[in-house]
Write an enzyme that holds these catalytic residues in place. Structure first.
Site, PDB file in Angstrom:
ATOM      1  N   LYS A 109       0.828  -1.211   0.000  1.00 26.52           N
ATOM      2  CA  LYS A 109       0.000   0.000   0.000  1.00 26.52           C
ATOM      3  C   LYS A 109       0.867   1.267   0.000  1.00 26.52           C
ATOM      4  CE  LYS A 109      -3.879  -2.437   1.089  1.00 26.52           C
ATOM      5  NZ  LYS A 109      -3.564  -3.847   1.351  1.00 26.52           N
TER       6      LYS A 109
HETATM    7  C1  LIG Z   1      -4.207  -4.989   0.914  1.00 25.58           C
HETATM    8  C2  LIG Z   1      -3.410  -6.219   0.885  1.00 25.58           C
HETATM    9  C3  LIG Z   1      -3.708  -7.250  -0.015  1.00 25.58           C
HETATM   10  C4  LIG Z   1      -4.903  -7.220  -0.923  1.00 25.58           C
HETATM   11  O1  LIG Z   1      -4.812  -6.217  -1.912  1.00 25.58           O
HETATM   12  P1  LIG Z   1      -6.151  -5.706  -2.637  1.00 25.58           P
HETATM   13  O2  LIG Z   1      -5.714  -4.555  -3.472  1.00 25.58           O
HETATM   14  O3  LIG Z   1      -7.080  -5.311  -1.538  1.00 25.58           O
HETATM   15  O4  LIG Z   1      -6.676  -6.842  -3.433  1.00 25.58           O
HETATM   16  C5  LIG Z   1      -2.858  -8.345  -0.043  1.00 25.58           C
HETATM   17  N1  LIG Z   1      -1.799  -8.427   0.788  1.00 25.58           N
HETATM   18  C6  LIG Z   1      -1.498  -7.457   1.662  1.00 25.58           C
HETATM   19  C7  LIG Z   1      -0.324  -7.632   2.560  1.00 25.58           C
HETATM   20  C8  LIG Z   1      -2.276  -6.320   1.741  1.00 25.58           C
HETATM   21  O5  LIG Z   1      -1.959  -5.363   2.617  1.00 25.58           O
END
Ligand SMILES: *Cc1c(COP(=O)(O)O)cnc(C)c1O
Length: 493
Positions: A109
């Site tokens: 993120k």
């Molecule tokens: C948010 C997240 C995901 C999932 O990603 P999306 O964009 O919501 O599909 C997978 N792994 C981790 C570690 C995350 O923080």
């Protein structure tokens, strides 16, 4: 380039799409068309730094911003990473790992949320917004902290994060509870991620609440992947990864690769799909789910059904039944028909499922969905470490587990890039258990022991949590969320 809503409303500029987060009709903004990239573009960016690559890709969508400005912001944002923000590690001839967790909060993120404050600030200027921006975030664990880190003390911005009290890892919770900044507000809510996300959407869709906040000087936006400003930075690393492979001679011009993406809210893998639509040579997008396997079922049966139990798993950031960004894929499946999207979303609201047909699935045949059970995920962590000496977190392990399932069916000899979404240290207790077979109930002991037995360094962001004061410990009942948020900003229901 204009942005249009999946539910048919008026087209807006990129700046406006980022500033509002969600369209007034409740739909999600999508680009009017997908700008094309070709082999020459991929060769050219192979020579550039990550921020330069990213800015070039952003400028294909955001033509209302100067490229020099985008470049400056990308440089600032990605300077917050340790080294390359999206490095590839070769595991064997068929497998690469793209590590997206070298940013401030150790999850992918950060690639978007370090960049987003600059985009949002730029968008405010362009739209001559004189209200403060109030960013509402629902988190399954990682978005919350990445957004808090990204937006802490950003001028004219307040940020509110809602996380499910029982649905995040110990270290994820500690990160959020210790988040600093005069403009940050963090609440645990009872319920799961879907409840948090629903609460946020309810506020966006409640005209009275939106107006009251506006009267008190705040206009709402979102840092969830419903916001275009979140999605766009995610497209860049798929293109960048391919440019790296091409530059290193690991793939031939035009050679198709597969990406394996651990999926929850469908934002990350949707960004990969957008890269494909732009012309990136991709054969398959492997959508990797955990035990909450709504998506893998959809890609098999064409039915999206949330009438099922919600499981808490060791990959909590993927514990989601209602994947917001799926609406953007529906928009493409339906030939960009807002009517089709509205019909499906109405079905989902009223009966908890919608059904497409096999012909619809054929239109998106690039997608292959699989899921990994809890045991398979733990085994993947242990096996990957034993065979390759490479430590993965439980989310990435879901991806690896699903890749092997895919390869058992369709090994086309192509290269596979597994998107590694978090540092194993964010989930140290479960990773330790996977490797050693024993549960260590003390979180920080598990961190130390994991480091000892795997000879991998403990990230600074994890060590710091041990000594940090808890600043946010408030819990909200579901029915009090709206009221509490209004009160926080000087208003009442
Ligand atoms: C948010 C997240 C995901 C999932 O990603 P999306 O964009 O919501 O599909 C997978 N792994 C981790 C570690 C995350 O923080």
């Amino acid at each position: 380039m204009k942005f249009i809503s999946t539910r048919g409303g008026e087209a807006v500029s990129g700046a406006q799409a980022i500033l509002s987060g969600i369209a007034p009709d409740g739909g999600l903004y999508v680009p009017e068309y997908f700008p094309a990239i070709d082999s020459a573009f991929l060769r050219e960016i192979g020579n550039l730094s990550y921020p330069e690559r990213a800015a070039k890709i952003f400028s294909l969508f955001l033509d209302d911003f100067e490229i020099s400005e985008l470049e400056y912001w990308a440089e600032q944002a990605y300077a917050k990473f340790e080294g390359d923000p999206a490095p590839l590690t070769k595991i064997d001839d068929a497998t690469y790992i793209m590590e997206l967790w070298h940013g401030p909060t150790l999850a992918f993120k950060d690639l978007a949320l370090t960049m987003m404050p600059y985009l949002l600030t730029g968008a405010r200027e362009r739209c001559e917004e004189n209200k403060q921006t109030l960013i509402l975030v629902a988190t399954s664990g990682d978005t919350g902290m990445a957004a808090l880190a990204g937006f802490a003390d950003v001028a004219n911005t307040e940020i509110v994060v809602l996380y499910p009290n029982e649905g995040v890892s110990k270290l994820q919770k500690l990160q959020m509870q210790t988040a600093q900044g005069d403009n940050v507000h963090v609440f645990a809510i009872e319920g799961n991620f879907d409840d948090a996300q629903t609460a946020v959407k309810d506020i966006f869709n409640d005209k009275e609440v939106v107006e009251k906040l506006y009267e008190h000087g705040f206009s709402l936006s979102s840092a969830n992947s419903i916001n275009w400003g979140r999605l766009q930075p995610q497209i860049a690393y798929y293109i960048s990864a391919y440019a790296d492979l091409l530059y290193a001679g690991e793939v031939e011009e035009g050679e198709q690769v597969n990406f394996v993406v651990p999926t929850g809210n469908f934002g990350n893998v949707l960004a990969a799909y957008y890269a494909l639509k732009m012309g990136l040579p991709i054969a398959n997008l492997i959508v990797a789910s955990n035990k909450n396997n709504v998506l893998s079922e959809f890609f098999e049966s064409a039915e999206y059904n949330i009438n099922r139990p919600f499981y808490k798993t060791i990959s909590p950031s993927m514990d989601i039944l209602i994947s917001s960004n799926f609406e953007r894929l529906l928009f493409e499946i339906g030939g960009r028909s807002a009517e089709f999207v509205k019909e499906m979303m109405a079905d989902l609201n009223s009966q908890g499922y919608y059904c497409l047909d096999q012909a619809s699935l054929e239109k998106i045949a690039e997608f292959k969905g699989y899921y990994s059970t809890e045991e398979e995920t733990l085994d993947s962590i242990a096996n990957f470490f034993e065979i390759y000496g490479y430590l993965i977190d439980p989310h990435t392990a879901v991806g690896v587990s699903c890749l092997y399932k895919h390869m058992a069916f369709f090994d086309n000899g192509g290269k596979n890039i597994v998107v590694s979404t978090a540092s194993p240290y964010k989930f140290a207790q479960d990773v330790y258990k996977a490797i050693v077979g024993k549960w260590e109930s003390d979180t920080f002991k598990a961190v130390d022991k994991l480091s000892e037995i795997t000879a991998t360094p403990i990230p600074e962001e994890i060590s710091r949590l041990k000594h940090q004061a808890i600043l946010h410990s408030e819990e909200l009942e579901r029915q009090d969320i709206k009221k509490s948020i209004l009160e926080l900003f000087g208003s009442t229901l």
